[in-house]
Design a protein around this motif. Structure first.
Motif, PDB file in Angstrom:
ATOM      1  N   TYR B 269      31.107  86.878  44.762  1.00  0.00           N
ATOM      2  CA  TYR B 269      32.287  86.120  44.161  1.00  0.00           C
ATOM      3  C   TYR B 269      33.265  85.303  45.486  1.00  0.00           C
ATOM      4  O   TYR B 269      34.291  84.649  45.204  1.00  0.00           O
ATOM      5  CB  TYR B 269      33.237  86.983  43.380  1.00  0.00           C
ATOM      6  N   PHE B 270      32.805  85.375  46.392  1.00  0.00           N
ATOM      7  CA  PHE B 270      33.436  84.859  47.585  1.00  0.00           C
ATOM      8  C   PHE B 270      32.606  83.181  48.177  1.00  0.00           C
ATOM      9  O   PHE B 270      32.682  82.866  49.028  1.00  0.00           O
ATOM     10  CB  PHE B 270      33.423  85.439  48.685  1.00  0.00           C
ATOM     11  N   SER B 271      31.649  83.051  47.080  1.00  0.00           N
ATOM     12  CA  SER B 271      30.766  81.720  47.579  1.00  0.00           C
ATOM     13  C   SER B 271      31.782  80.479  47.346  1.00  0.00           C
ATOM     14  O   SER B 271      32.524  80.368  46.348  1.00  0.00           O
ATOM     15  CB  SER B 271      29.704  81.680  46.516  1.00  0.00           C
ATOM     16  N   ARG B 272      31.497  79.449  47.969  1.00  0.00           N
ATOM     17  CA  ARG B 272      32.101  78.109  47.992  1.00  0.00           C
ATOM     18  C   ARG B 272      31.373  77.320  47.346  1.00  0.00           C
ATOM     19  O   ARG B 272      32.007  76.056  47.040  1.00  0.00           O
ATOM     20  CB  ARG B 272      32.515  77.737  49.471  1.00  0.00           C
ATOM     21  N   ASN B 273      30.099  77.322  47.069  1.00  0.00           N
ATOM     22  CA  ASN B 273      29.675  76.449  45.957  1.00  0.00           C
ATOM     23  C   ASN B 273      28.416  77.338  45.422  1.00  0.00           C
ATOM     24  O   ASN B 273      28.098  78.474  45.500  1.00  0.00           O
ATOM     25  CB  ASN B 273      28.994  75.232  46.891  1.00  0.00           C
ATOM     26  N   LEU B 274      27.808  76.742  43.994  1.00  0.00           N
ATOM     27  CA  LEU B 274      27.046  77.256  43.555  1.00  0.00           C
ATOM     28  C   LEU B 274      25.604  77.760  43.881  1.00  0.00           C
ATOM     29  O   LEU B 274      25.137  78.754  43.659  1.00  0.00           O
ATOM     30  CB  LEU B 274      26.640  76.542  42.109  1.00  0.00           C
ATOM     31  N   THR B 275      25.296  76.989  45.038  1.00  0.00           N
ATOM     32  CA  THR B 275      24.149  76.901  45.820  1.00  0.00           C
ATOM     33  C   THR B 275      24.279  78.270  46.550  1.00  0.00           C
ATOM     34  O   THR B 275      23.336  79.255  46.687  1.00  0.00           O
ATOM     35  CB  THR B 275      23.674  75.806  46.531  1.00  0.00           C
ATOM     36  N   LEU B 371      40.149  77.149  47.410  1.00  0.00           N
ATOM     37  CA  LEU B 371      40.052  76.540  46.306  1.00  0.00           C
ATOM     38  C   LEU B 371      38.684  76.439  45.725  1.00  0.00           C
ATOM     39  O   LEU B 371      38.282  76.414  44.230  1.00  0.00           O
ATOM     40  CB  LEU B 371      40.488  75.023  46.385  1.00  0.00           C
ATOM     41  N   ALA B 372      37.821  75.945  46.545  1.00  0.00           N
ATOM     42  CA  ALA B 372      36.256  75.959  46.096  1.00  0.00           C
ATOM     43  C   ALA B 372      35.948  77.231  45.742  1.00  0.00           C
ATOM     44  O   ALA B 372      35.007  77.445  44.815  1.00  0.00           O
ATOM     45  CB  ALA B 372      35.310  75.702  47.564  1.00  0.00           C
ATOM     46  N   MET B 373      36.188  78.430  46.316  1.00  0.00           N
ATOM     47  CA  MET B 373      35.855  79.614  45.992  1.00  0.00           C
ATOM     48  C   MET B 373      36.566  80.054  44.302  1.00  0.00           C
ATOM     49  O   MET B 373      35.614  80.428  43.384  1.00  0.00           O
ATOM     50  CB  MET B 373      36.489  80.989  46.832  1.00  0.00           C
ATOM     51  N   LEU B 374      37.737  79.634  44.332  1.00  0.00           N
ATOM     52  CA  LEU B 374      38.192  79.807  42.754  1.00  0.00           C
ATOM     53  C   LEU B 374      37.580  78.935  41.970  1.00  0.00           C
ATOM     54  O   LEU B 374      37.380  79.408  40.770  1.00  0.00           O
ATOM     55  CB  LEU B 374      39.748  79.525  43.003  1.00  0.00           C
ATOM     56  N   PHE B 375      37.170  77.823  42.361  1.00  0.00           N
ATOM     57  CA  PHE B 375      36.685  77.028  41.304  1.00  0.00           C
ATOM     58  C   PHE B 375      34.972  77.604  41.067  1.00  0.00           C
ATOM     59  O   PHE B 375      34.615  77.475  39.652  1.00  0.00           O
ATOM     60  CB  PHE B 375      36.309  75.532  42.066  1.00  0.00           C
ATOM     61  N   VAL B 376      34.425  77.898  42.092  1.00  0.00           N
ATOM     62  CA  VAL B 376      32.970  78.456  41.724  1.00  0.00           C
ATOM     63  C   VAL B 376      33.157  79.974  41.058  1.00  0.00           C
ATOM     64  O   VAL B 376      32.427  79.927  39.933  1.00  0.00           O
ATOM     65  CB  VAL B 376      32.483  78.679  43.269  1.00  0.00           C
ATOM     66  N   VAL B 377      34.144  80.594  41.400  1.00  0.00           N
ATOM     67  CA  VAL B 377      34.361  81.899  40.346  1.00  0.00           C
ATOM     68  C   VAL B 377      34.699  81.568  38.989  1.00  0.00           C
ATOM     69  O   VAL B 377      34.156  82.107  38.074  1.00  0.00           O
ATOM     70  CB  VAL B 377      35.375  82.869  40.911  1.00  0.00           C
ATOM     71  N   THR B 378      35.466  80.382  38.846  1.00  0.00           N
ATOM     72  CA  THR B 378      35.968  80.329  37.621  1.00  0.00           C
ATOM     73  C   THR B 378      34.666  79.896  36.688  1.00  0.00           C
ATOM     74  O   THR B 378      34.269  80.033  35.550  1.00  0.00           O
ATOM     75  CB  THR B 378      36.844  78.925  37.649  1.00  0.00           C
ATOM     76  N   LEU B 379      33.558  78.875  37.218  1.00  0.00           N
ATOM     77  CA  LEU B 379      32.513  78.344  36.631  1.00  0.00           C
ATOM     78  C   LEU B 379      31.575  79.558  36.223  1.00  0.00           C
ATOM     79  O   LEU B 379      31.114  79.838  35.129  1.00  0.00           O
ATOM     80  CB  LEU B 379      31.846  77.408  37.539  1.00  0.00           C
ATOM     81  N   VAL B 380      31.432  80.464  37.343  1.00  0.00           N
ATOM     82  CA  VAL B 380      30.601  81.688  37.085  1.00  0.00           C
ATOM     83  C   VAL B 380      31.030  82.618  36.081  1.00  0.00           C
ATOM     84  O   VAL B 380      30.264  83.136  35.125  1.00  0.00           O
ATOM     85  CB  VAL B 380      30.179  82.340  38.413  1.00  0.00           C
TER      86      VAL B 380
END
Lengths: 352, 474, 83
Positions: B269-275, B371-380
């Motif tokens: 959950y600390f990922s900055r992009n989906l990949t 921000l990127a982490m929050l965005f990725v977590v939201t999508l996931v």
């Protein structure tokens, strides 16, 4: 030579520990001990303890654990009501005390130690406990022949804590008696997570009075709901030898003048015996058998099914449980009978 | 026997005691016997299916190596047999009722109305592992196993049998052949993994799951938006800690035998992009999907048209990969929706990358990374909805409910008592980039934390998960 | 083909096609994938590029972060088959 070679080639060499190993584990064990002692100390602070729920002695009868706490809080009592849920919800100590005092001219303190769903033997097990811990003068066993086949005491009979009380040592028994962390962790954790058992404990904690009575305002409904109907259909009022031997154990507590025993019939709603001649005769035979046993031991047996005041539906939670209204009727009636017996000198004094 | 039971702990200790007393060769035989014994505690039927598939794959790998034209045929036969086995057991519920209904309309009496085949636990994991083995043998990247014991152990090794990690034969078989040493360090690592796993599974995941009201995913219409959002976040954390906890435990147990198992989670959950997320979440499956679905389709498409901007090149590989992932996770349209959603996410990410020069995320300002982490977590987290709901309409209802703020009830704040330690644990591991960061702590701090973990394990063991004793009718 | 030539070709490919920033000062040993510069899925492009440019087939399972994280590692992999 070959052996040495074999050993060289095949000796086990997976585990290679070098001392000191496990030092951290030893330290962690010390930390566990420190934490536990701290928690035990905090849980013993009166200000903390007064806000805690009843501790658990690790069994499934939450009401039993709450009542145990209530009994400890009362300290001393003169008489204890024992039995299953029919006593739990069916005998009100306050009403008994009032009627008793009016008849005997002296006060008495009673406690309801009936346990929901625990089997007839529960009364015997708990009688052993209370006679040792609070030494009541009077033990009132509320019985119903319907329970004739349920004589084993359920999980309470196997409870390590209760066995510990009887002198059988076990770790769980010792912990349940002496450790606050062990006792409080289960109710606290379940209350915290709002589990079903946590919610039920909170509910019962609100409902069970200081004298152990669990008044219910439920009311019998007709037609009988399907669950109750099944139980009603399966009901068997023929008394078994096993049950009678339980009765003998109850009667064995009758050691006047220190302890007196009273057996009281916990009645059933008329619907329970309706339309089945065999049931009615079984019931009558069972009552006669109980009467004969109690008489032989010189123990009073109060039958109640004839009480007109109890027939009305408003007294019943279901076909075999009285509600608070019914409990008031039977408890007053019983208090009066016992009080009269004391007053007439048939009983010795039941309170100091 | 479940991984978190005392009986499993006792079983592991018993096997370990024998294991340490044996030289390497009989050790593998012991592990094989122990693995099958373990599987038998679940069902003799599971063990039988596994044994048959093991023998079949062992023989097929030999055929694939033999050379000549049948090589390709043997590969396809192998992949086909394994997939068919999986389809029969796992997806029977998905398509058999459909098939039976169709047979019925054609007037064919199937007589299979009561057909219900139990999916052998762990099958989804060992099937994909053995498919990778067959393909690697075909590509000559790994020599076929010549030792049936080692190969059977690769399939059945009990720490990884139930839920992975999905090991590649070319990594795992050499470990079985190598001498193994369990020294102080290895023991400390294994023990730490087991404790971390137990805490993740029993203290964090189980209690978080307990705080999810029954029916929240089945009847989302009965809950308000703050609740649906809150419970979804709780579910996301519970799911992660459950699987990561399980993996930690089995890796720790395997470490006690001196056999490393691959890591499966790295603070995803600390990922900055989906990949990056897919390189941190269920890593062994992600990499399997990448190597055996994404790369082959990508390369096939690129060979036909080497342009990066070619639509099929952009679209097909991520979509196919993620749909396969959805299907692997379970039969049903909602799982496919989950996979499709992640496919769309990945496609979106690739489209964005076409116009924006790439750069290492860690070189970006901290606020942008956050921000990127929050965005990725939201999508996931949003994608977990169809992963968990029983069907697609319920997933749509859930998403819809998350926007309806007419009911402002919210989950209890007590949940933070579990959420905060869960986040702290991940944060500590993430910051140091080391799941065993605790081993670098001073010994006193390690002991204090371990004692806390033991206490937390005791306390959570006090939760009554079953129905309480309720009025039994006396 | 010598190593320098291979490296130049691969560098140009990586900067233009994978990073898509020809001006980026890529170091020979700079971790590209673990450093987050490119994603591991870009390796598929690299695989096809190597096939077409050097006529070398790198199996899918070798297209890993561990094998191909830096420019030097990519060059090593190509040189390994070229020799």
């Amino acid at each position: 030579m070959t052996l040495r070679r074999l050993w060289r080639d095949y000796r086990p060499r997976t585990l290679k520990l070098t001392p000191p190993a496990g030092y951290t584990l030893v330290l962690a064990a010390a930390f566990v001990a420190i934490y536990v002692l701290l928690i035990e100390a905090v849980l013993r602070v009166p200000a903390v303890q007064s806000r805690l729920p009843a501790p658990s002695v690790r069994n499934q009868h939450v009401d039993f654990e709450i009542k145990l706490q209530r009994l400890r809080e009362m300290g001393s009592v003169d008489c204890v009501f024992l039995g299953t849920s029919i006593v739990d919800r069916g005998l009100s100590p306050a009403d008994f005390e009032q009627a008793y005092q009016a008849a005997a001219g002296q006060p008495i303190t009673c406690f309801n130690f009936g346990v929901d769903g625990a089997g007839e033997y529960t009364g015997v097990l708990l009688a052993q406990y209370v006679t040792r811990v609070v030494q009541p003068r009077l033990l009132v066993f509320g019985v119903s022949p319907r329970l004739g086949n349920d004589g084993d005491g359920g999980s309470l009979a196997a409870l390590p804590w209760l066995k510990y009380q009887q002198g059988q040592f076990s770790l769980h028994g010792w912990l349940a008696e002496h450790s606050r962390l062990y006792g409080y962790s289960r109710p606290l954790v379940n209350a915290f997570f709002n589990t079903l058992s946590g919610d039920r404990r909170a509910y019962l904690d609100r409902m069970i009075l200081a004298n152990g009575f669990y008044p219910t305002d439920e009311r019998i409904t007709f037609p009988i709901p399907s669950g109750d109907r099944g139980r009603l259909e399966r009901s068997n009022y023929a008394i078994s030898e096993a049950w009678l031997s339980r009765l003998d154990e109850m009667l064995a507590f009758h050691r006047p003048p220190q302890t007196r025993v009273v057996i009281v019939e916990m009645p059933v709603h008329p619907v329970a015996l309706e339309g089945r001649a065999d049931r009615q005769s079984d019931y009558a035979d069972s009552m006669a058998a109980i009467g004969a046993r109690t008489e032989a031991k010189g123990v009073p047996f109060f039958t109640t099914n004839h009480l007109e005041a109890l027939v009305a539906d408003e007294n019943w939670a279901d076909f075999n449980h009285l509600n608070a209204t019914g409990a008031r009727v039977i408890s007053r009636w019983l208090g009066e009978r016992v009080g009269e017996a004391v007053e007439e000198g048939a009983f010795g004094a039941l309170a100091d | 026997m479940t991984i978190t039971s005392f009986s499993f702990a006792g079983y592991v200790l018993l096997v370990l005691a024998l294991y340490y007393a044996l030289p390497r060769r009989p050790q593998n035989i012991l592990l094989l016997v122990a693995s099958y014994t373990f599987y038998l505690t679940w069902s003799w039927w599971y063990a039988l299916v596994l044994a048959i598939l093991t023998l079949a794959n062992f023989a097929l790998a030999g055929r694939i190596r033999a050379g000549g034209t049948p090589r390709r045929a043997a590969l396809w036969a192998g992949v086909g047999i394994n997939l068919a086995a999986l389809a029969v057991f796992k997806y029977e519920d998905f398509f058999v009722p459909d098939l039976l209904a169709r047979l019925d309309t054609w007037g064919v009496e199937s007589g299979a109305g009561g057909l219900s085949v139990l999916l052998p636990v762990g099958m989804s994991f060992y099937i994909v592992a053995v498919i990778s083995y067959l393909i690697d043998v075909y590509r000559k990247q790994v020599a076929p196993a010549t030792d049936l014991v080692d190969f059977a152990l690769y399939m059945a090794y009990f720490p990884k049998l139930l839920s992975g990690p999905i090991e590649r034969a070319r990594d795992f078989l050499p470990r079985l052949a190598a001498p193994r040493v369990v020294d102080n360090d290895q023991l400390a690592r294994s023990f730490t993994l087991i404790v971390l796993g137990a805490v993740r599974k029993l203290v964090l995941a189980d209690t978080l799951t307990l705080m999810l009201p029954r029916g929240v995913f089945a009847n989302p219409d009965q809950f308000g938006a703050p609740q649906l959002i809150g419970y979804l976040l709780i579910y996301a954390l519970a799911l992660y800690n459950d699987f990561a906890g399980y993996t930690n435990i089995v890796r720790g147990v395997s470490g006690l035998f001196g056999i490393e198992l691959a890591a499966n989670f790295a603070t995803p959950y600390f990922s900055r992009n989906l990949t990056e997320f897919w390189n941190r979440w269920h890593i062994t499956l992600s990499h399997w999907l990448r190597d055996y679905i994404y790369f082959p389709t990508s390369r096939a498409l690129l060979r036909r048209n080497p342009s990066r901007t070619n639509v099929p090149n952009l679209l097909l590989p991520p979509m196919l990969t993620m749909l396969a992932s959805g299907l692997w996770h379970g039969p049903g349209w909602s799982m496919l929706l989950w996979g499709a959603l992640h496919g769309v996410y990945l496609v979106g990410e690739r489209l964005l990358a076409l116009w924006r020069p790439a750069g290492p995320p860690q070189h970006q300002p901290r606020w942008r990374q956050t921000l990127a982490m929050l965005f990725v977590v939201t999508l996931v987290v949003l994608a977990w909805v169809p992963f968990r709901t029983p069907d697609v309409p319920r997933a749509l209802e859930y998403w819809q409910g998350m926007l309806d703020f007419s009911d402002l009830r919210r989950p209890t704040v007590r949940v933070f008592v579990v959420i905060l330690p869960a986040l702290w644990l991940d944060w500590v591991q993430y910051r140091r980039g080391d799941e065993l960061v605790f081993l670098r702590w001073p010994r006193l701090a390690q002991a204090a934390l371990l004692a806390l973990a033991i206490l937390a394990l005791f306390l959570t063991s006090q939760v009554d998960t079953g129905a309480p004793f309720v009025y039994q009718g006396f | 083909m010598d190593r320098t030539e291979v490296k130049d070709k691969i560098r140009t490919f990586v900067l233009n096609e994978l990073i898509r920033n020809p001006g980026y000062g890529l170091g020979d040993d700079e971790p590209m994938i673990t450093g987050g510069l490119i994603d591991s899925f870009s390796l598929a492009y690299f695989g096809v590029y190597v096939e077409e440019t050097f006529d070398i087939y790198i199996p899918d399972t070798d297209l890993t972060v561990a094998n191909l994280d830096t420019l030097n590692q990519m060059v090593d992999r190509v040189m390994q088959d070229a020799s």
